[in-house]
Design a protein around this motif. Structure first.
Motif, short mmCIF file in Angstrom:
data_model
loop_
_atom_site.label_atom_id
_atom_site.label_comp_id
_atom_site.label_asym_id
_atom_site.label_seq_id
_atom_site.Cartn_x
_atom_site.Cartn_y
_atom_site.Cartn_z
N GLN A 142 -12.02 18.94 8.55
CA GLN A 142 -11.17 17.98 8.82
C GLN A 142 -11.73 16.80 9.81
O GLN A 142 -11.58 15.53 9.54
N LYS A 143 -12.68 17.39 10.86
CA LYS A 143 -13.28 16.35 11.55
C LYS A 143 -14.15 15.36 10.80
O LYS A 143 -14.32 14.22 11.01
N SER A 144 -14.82 16.07 9.83
CA SER A 144 -15.74 14.89 9.05
C SER A 144 -14.91 14.02 8.26
O SER A 144 -15.32 12.75 8.23
N ILE A 145 -13.69 14.24 7.54
CA ILE A 145 -12.81 13.37 7.08
C ILE A 145 -12.25 12.42 8.15
O ILE A 145 -12.20 11.10 7.57
N LEU A 155 -30.28 7.19 15.80
CA LEU A 155 -29.26 7.88 16.27
C LEU A 155 -28.48 8.56 15.45
O LEU A 155 -28.25 9.90 15.23
N THR A 156 -27.98 8.03 14.47
CA THR A 156 -26.90 8.51 13.71
C THR A 156 -27.63 9.16 12.51
O THR A 156 -26.89 10.56 11.85
N ASP A 157 -28.74 8.93 12.23
CA ASP A 157 -29.56 9.55 11.12
C ASP A 157 -29.71 11.27 12.05
O ASP A 157 -29.56 12.21 11.30
N ASN A 158 -30.08 11.05 13.27
CA ASN A 158 -30.23 12.43 13.77
C ASN A 158 -29.02 13.24 13.81
O ASN A 158 -29.16 14.38 13.82
N LEU A 159 -27.80 12.57 14.24
CA LEU A 159 -26.68 13.35 14.29
C LEU A 159 -26.41 13.76 13.10
O LEU A 159 -25.82 14.96 12.92
N GLU A 160 -26.61 13.07 11.87
CA GLU A 160 -26.50 13.53 10.56
C GLU A 160 -26.95 14.97 10.37
O GLU A 160 -26.44 15.87 9.92
N GLN A 161 -28.33 14.87 10.71
CA GLN A 161 -29.27 16.26 10.32
C GLN A 161 -28.71 17.22 11.40
O GLN A 161 -28.41 18.60 10.88
N TYR A 162 -28.20 16.92 12.37
CA TYR A 162 -27.64 17.86 13.54
C TYR A 162 -26.31 18.50 12.92
O TYR A 162 -26.16 19.77 12.73
N VAL A 196 -18.54 17.67 19.13
CA VAL A 196 -19.07 16.82 19.84
C VAL A 196 -19.91 15.63 18.89
O VAL A 196 -19.79 14.42 19.01
N ALA A 197 -20.57 16.20 17.87
CA ALA A 197 -21.39 15.31 17.04
C ALA A 197 -20.51 14.35 16.35
O ALA A 197 -20.75 13.41 16.23
N SER A 198 -19.54 15.00 15.74
CA SER A 198 -18.48 13.96 15.07
C SER A 198 -17.76 13.05 15.88
O SER A 198 -17.91 11.84 15.41
N ASN A 199 -17.58 13.33 17.38
CA ASN A 199 -17.04 12.40 17.91
C ASN A 199 -17.99 11.18 18.41
O ASN A 199 -17.68 10.18 18.31
N LEU A 200 -19.21 11.72 18.54
CA LEU A 200 -20.48 10.80 18.87
C LEU A 200 -20.59 9.81 17.58
O LEU A 200 -20.73 8.49 17.78
N MET A 201 -20.63 10.42 16.33
CA MET A 201 -20.66 9.71 15.04
C MET A 201 -19.51 8.75 14.88
O MET A 201 -19.74 7.59 14.46
N ILE A 209 -19.83 4.63 14.16
CA ILE A 209 -19.15 3.91 13.10
C ILE A 209 -18.21 2.83 13.57
O ILE A 209 -18.27 1.59 13.16
N ASN A 210 -17.32 3.25 14.64
CA ASN A 210 -16.51 2.49 15.26
C ASN A 210 -17.01 1.16 15.63
O ASN A 210 -16.54 -0.30 15.71
N GLN A 211 -18.26 1.23 16.25
CA GLN A 211 -19.00 0.07 17.11
C GLN A 211 -19.23 -0.81 15.72
O GLN A 211 -19.24 -1.98 15.94
N VAL A 212 -19.85 -0.23 14.58
CA VAL A 212 -20.10 -1.24 13.62
C VAL A 212 -18.96 -1.85 12.89
O VAL A 212 -18.72 -3.15 12.87
N LYS A 213 -17.91 -1.25 12.87
CA LYS A 213 -16.51 -1.55 12.51
C LYS A 213 -16.17 -2.61 13.23
O LYS A 213 -15.80 -3.82 12.81
N GLU A 214 -16.38 -2.57 14.54
CA GLU A 214 -15.67 -3.56 15.52
C GLU A 214 -16.61 -4.84 15.25
O GLU A 214 -15.95 -5.85 15.31
N ALA A 215 -17.95 -4.81 15.15
CA ALA A 215 -18.64 -5.85 14.99
C ALA A 215 -18.33 -6.50 13.66
O ALA A 215 -18.13 -8.09 13.76
N ILE A 216 -18.07 -6.04 12.73
CA ILE A 216 -17.40 -6.56 11.48
C ILE A 216 -16.24 -7.34 11.65
O ILE A 216 -16.18 -8.43 11.47
N ASN A 217 -15.22 -6.81 12.30
CA ASN A 217 -13.95 -7.24 12.57
C ASN A 217 -13.97 -8.62 13.35
O ASN A 217 -13.41 -9.67 13.17
#
Lengths: 146, 113
Positions: free
Chosen positions: A139-142, B5-12, B90-95, B99-107
């Motif tokens: 769910q977190k990933s989604i 950073l997000t690449d590392n987060l993805e691996q994590y 924790v990792a998903s919150n950081l991610m 993602i929100n940063q990029v979204k904000e920049a786009i908006n």
């Protein structure tokens, strides 16, 4: 490498524990049964567990390519039936008593089965907890997409 | 994906979920005769994942075997289950933040034009 395969693993665990619990309940219910279709008293049954490789519901081929290691679930390999001699109890008035007044009773210790039942229950709960933790992670990933 | 950073987060997150799968497998096999507890050497696996390697599951040493040869310790698995869930959170919150940063920049870019 999808997390969904972890749900499958927990599901196999729950199914196996449920089978085990069903057999234990059957043993307790039949602890005084002297007649069975096969003749003779009821015989104690036990589930035999074995590991079983689990792929995800789909894309198992891709999983195998990416992950390298396969996940082990659990399955019931068979049901063992107790072959030891029945317990002979002296009950001369019983319709199933032999010439000497002894009745062949199932060799079942209800206390033992109750303890096993508690253990099966605990293991089932552990699988449910694992499934719910993995579900939260999915769910977190989604939610990343929100 | 976005930056290192997000690449590392993805691996994590990949590694944590792999570990969680092993924990689920250990719990499912808590009553299987002869089953041995599987886990990752997390530090080593993460280091090798950053270099493009693939993680390998190992058998955990130092656990007490029961009479049937099974050495799953349910309390250990329960601890790891909770730990992995929190690490992943924790990792998903950081991610999410990245993602929100990029979204904000786009908006914002859309608004100024």
């Amino acid at each position: 490498m999808s997390l969904f395969s972890a749900l499958t693993v927990s599901a196999t665990g729950m199914e196996a524990q449920r089978t085990r619990a069903a057999l234990l309940v059957e043993n307790i219910a039949n602890s005084e049964t002297t007649r069975t279709p096969g003749g003779g008293p009821y015989r104690r049954k036990d589930a035999i567990f074995t590991t079983e490789d689990v792929g995800s519901a789909f894309g198992s081929e891709m999983d195998a390519q990416l992950a390298g290691s396969t996940l082990s679930g659990v399955s019931v390999a068979g049901i063992s039936v107790d072959t030891s001699d029945p317990e002979m109890r002296y009950m001369p008035g019983h319709p199933d008593a032999d010439a000497n007044g002894y009745v062949a009773m199932p060799r079942i210790n209800p206390a033992e089965d109750m303890v096993d039942l508690v253990s099966a229950n605990r293991s089932y709960q552990a699988n449910v907890a694992a499934m719910s933790a993995v579900k939260d992670m999915i769910q977190k990933s989604i939610d990343l997409l929100r | 994906m976005i930056d290192s950073l997000t690449d590392n987060l993805e691996q994590y997150m990949n590694l944590v979920s792999l570990r969680q799968k092993l924990v689920a497998s250990n719990i499912a096999n808590a009553d299987t005769p002869g089953y041995k507890t599987q886990d990752l050497d997390f530090q080593a696996a993460f280091r090798s994942a950053l270099d493009g390697g693939s993680p390998e599951a190992i058998q955990v040493a130092g656990l007490k075997s029961k009479n049937d040869g099974n050495n799953v310790d349910l309390d250990r698995e329960a601890r790891l289950l909770a730990e992995n869930a929190m690490r992943f959170s924790v990792a998903s919150n950081l991610m999410h933040g990245a993602i929100n940063q990029v979204k904000e920049a786009i908006n914002l870019g859309g608004k100024s034009s």
